[in-house]
Design a protein around this motif. Structure first.
Motif, PDB file in Angstrom:
ATOM      1  N   ALA A   1     -48.220 -86.209  61.646  1.00  0.00           N
ATOM      2  CA  ALA A   1     -48.832 -85.255  62.574  1.00  0.00           C
ATOM      3  C   ALA A   1     -50.145 -85.831  63.078  1.00  0.00           C
ATOM      4  O   ALA A   1     -50.854 -86.525  62.348  1.00  0.00           O
ATOM      5  CB  ALA A   1     -49.080 -83.909  61.887  1.00  0.00           C
ATOM      6  N   SER A   2     -50.455 -85.560  64.341  1.00  0.00           N
ATOM      7  CA  SER A   2     -51.734 -85.993  64.900  1.00  0.00           C
ATOM      8  C   SER A   2     -52.032 -85.176  66.140  1.00  0.00           C
ATOM      9  O   SER A   2     -51.226 -84.343  66.565  1.00  0.00           O
ATOM     10  CB  SER A   2     -51.726 -87.492  65.220  1.00  0.00           C
ATOM     11  OG  SER A   2     -50.832 -87.767  66.277  1.00  0.00           O
ATOM     12  N   LEU A   3     -53.185 -85.422  66.734  1.00  0.00           N
ATOM     13  CA  LEU A   3     -53.596 -84.675  67.917  1.00  0.00           C
ATOM     14  C   LEU A   3     -52.769 -85.096  69.123  1.00  0.00           C
ATOM     15  O   LEU A   3     -52.478 -86.271  69.317  1.00  0.00           O
ATOM     16  CB  LEU A   3     -55.081 -84.896  68.192  1.00  0.00           C
ATOM     17  CG  LEU A   3     -56.037 -84.434  67.087  1.00  0.00           C
ATOM     18  CD1 LEU A   3     -57.485 -84.747  67.480  1.00  0.00           C
ATOM     19  CD2 LEU A   3     -55.884 -82.954  66.812  1.00  0.00           C
ATOM     20  N   HIS A   4     -52.405 -84.126  69.955  1.00  0.00           N
ATOM     21  CA  HIS A   4     -51.618 -84.364  71.171  1.00  0.00           C
ATOM     22  C   HIS A   4     -52.513 -84.094  72.372  1.00  0.00           C
ATOM     23  O   HIS A   4     -53.079 -83.001  72.509  1.00  0.00           O
ATOM     24  CB  HIS A   4     -50.396 -83.441  71.187  1.00  0.00           C
ATOM     25  CG  HIS A   4     -49.383 -83.773  72.225  1.00  0.00           C
ATOM     26  ND1 HIS A   4     -49.622 -83.659  73.573  1.00  0.00           N
ATOM     27  CD2 HIS A   4     -48.096 -84.213  72.115  1.00  0.00           C
ATOM     28  CE1 HIS A   4     -48.550 -84.007  74.246  1.00  0.00           C
ATOM     29  NE2 HIS A   4     -47.603 -84.352  73.390  1.00  0.00           N
ATOM     30  N   ASN A   5     -52.651 -85.086  73.260  1.00  0.00           N
ATOM     31  CA  ASN A   5     -53.575 -84.952  74.381  1.00  0.00           C
ATOM     32  C   ASN A   5     -53.259 -83.783  75.304  1.00  0.00           C
ATOM     33  O   ASN A   5     -54.159 -83.083  75.772  1.00  0.00           O
ATOM     34  CB  ASN A   5     -53.576 -86.249  75.207  1.00  0.00           C
ATOM     35  CG  ASN A   5     -54.405 -87.337  74.542  1.00  0.00           C
ATOM     36  OD1 ASN A   5     -54.841 -87.182  73.412  1.00  0.00           O
ATOM     37  ND2 ASN A   5     -54.605 -88.439  75.237  1.00  0.00           N
TER      38      ASN A   5
END
Length: 462
Positions: free
Chosen positions: A413-417
């Protein structure tokens, strides 16, 4: 076919600088007390082959010598990226009757992974800080991996018996890095050793923007001239993707084909995520795209408008109400995009049926960014319906969105622009790691076949 074990992998001839690397830590013997077994042997040595340094996509043979018979130990691995983010993994093992431990023969008994996984200490790494993705930003420097052998099965409590530091490089010996600032093109070209000419490939990444070079630099070590191409949010390029002009990519193709060390009348395109979508657009609108590898790409335009001369491809719609929440409170956006085959969203479809490019689609069946398998199969239907060659589609079970070069850990999981928050990307660590090893070989084989046109070259590269 996906390899069933990492034990079948061999070290690349391009990246063998040495034979063995040793680290030693000695100390006084430990006594047995209170009926609890402690281990007196402290002359353990940790050996890595190749020695000291290797390419990131190259397997490393890890062994420990000088342990007591059947001694329980824990192996730990850690690295920090250029921003200081820590990634680490550990696994519990038991030495054999001779006090030896060979990760190619001994199964892990638990920890970050279990079973016979010689490279598990790398691909099972997890970030200390949530939502961090391991990315190499400067390919001219290595990732420095610290490996430790600890007494017992407590990953944070055992006495250190041995330690080694191993450099994982992203440029094989002789690979040249050439910054490109030609007309509007902002890129970096990686050239293999020798004078060439070499088959040319344009490498595209996704929504993060900027210029990522690590896949291109590694692939150049396999005999390709690879241009890592930025297309927004880099240098003097546009800061957003509101409108993407395909003419920019056409200019990049022209530059690469005019380079004296690039051979042939066409180039390859390698793209992942948004880069995969743009690879499809290049193959649909432009000439001289001979072969394209699309990794979890989309046949519908996402995020902004695509423009080529007097043609426009509008972005597909999105319904925020279809975004789900996981038990951890993260967003699952796999159902958020509209179906591009219905209603006004058909205007978002990239006209792949126009293309004469030979395609390879690599698909993670647990991709939670979007429905990559559906897009690949729809592209195949459209190509075949217009008399074009049926593309090759390789699907990987339990594999998520970011299919990277071998041994990069799964980004869960990570940040999505576009979404503006953390999202899940799908995948199970071990299956995803195996898929990456296989996909890397599939990419090389495909491009050597369709850009080199010499099957003898394919055999030599594997």
């Amino acid at each position: 076919m996906v390899a069933s074990s990492f034990t079948v992998l061999r070290a690349s001839r391009l990246c063998q600088w040495g034979w063995k690397s040793w680290a030693r830590l000695s100390g006084p013997p430990t006594l047995s007390t209170g009926g609890r077994t402690t281990w007196a042997r402290t002359n353990a040595t940790l050996s890595l082959e190749p020695a000291g340094r290797s390419c990131w996509d190259e397997p490393v043979h890890i062994t420990v010598h000088g342990l007591a018979p059947e001694q329980p130990v824990t192996l730990r691995a850690a690295l920090r990226d250029e921003k200081g983010a820590l990634f680490r993994a550990h696994a519990r093992y038991r030495a054999d009757a001779a006090g030896e431990l060979d990760l190619a023969r001994a199964p892990a008994l638990g920890g970050s992974f279990a079973g016979l996984e010689p490279m598990g200490l790398l691909w099972a790494m997890e970030p200390e800080r949530p939502f961090s993705r391991l990315i190499k930003r400067d390919v001219q420097t290595p990732f420095v991996v610290e490996l430790e052998v600890l007494d017992g099965h407590e990953p944070d409590g055992g006495r250190q018996l041995a330690r080694a530091v191993h450099e994982r490089h992203f440029m094989a010996p002789g690979v040249r890095r050439v910054p490109v600032r030609e007309g509007r093109v902002r890129a970096t070209l990686f050239l293999p050793p020798g004078t060439g000419p070499f088959p040319g490939i344009i490498d595209l990444f996704g929504l993060g923007g900027g210029l990522l070079e690590y896949r291109a630099s590694l692939l150049a070590g396999k005999g390709f001239a690879v241009m890592a191409l930025a297309y927004y949010n880099y240098d003097d390029l546009p800061k957003s993707m509101d409108i993407i002009h395909i003419e920019y990519f056409e200019e990049a193709v022209t530059y690469l084909l005019s380079h004296p060390q690039v051979k042939g009348s066409g180039v390859g395109v390698l793209g992942i995520s948004k880069g995969g979508e743009l690879g499809l657009a290049m193959a649909s609108f432009l000439k001289n795209i001979t072969a394209a590898v699309i990794i979890n790409g989309s046949i519908s335009n996402v995020g902004g408008t695509l423009q080529y001369k007097d043609e426009t491809v509008l972005p597909v719609g999105m319904n925020p109400k279809r975004v789900k929440r996981t038990e951890d409170g993260l967003k699952d956006i796999v159902d958020a995009l509209n179906n591009p085959l219905e209603g006004a969203d058909q205007k978002s479809l990239i006209p792949v049926e126009r293309s004469d490019t030979t395609f390879l689609f690599l698909v993670g069946l647990d991709d939670h960014n979007w429905k990559s398998e559906f897009y690949a199969r729809e592209a195949s239907k459209r190509l075949q319906a217009h008399g074009k060659e049926k593309p090759q589609i390789i699907c990987y079970p339990e594999t998520g969105h970011y299919i990277e070069p071998p041994y990069f850990p799964l980004c869960k999981a990570s940040l999505h622009n576009l979404v503006g928050g953390p999202v899940i990307w799908g995948g199970e660590s071990r299956a995803h790691a195996m898929a990456q090893v296989d996909a890397w070989q599939q990419i090389q084989t495909f491009f050597h076949k369709h850009l080199d046109g010499d099957k003898r070259t394919i055999t030599a590269k594997l």
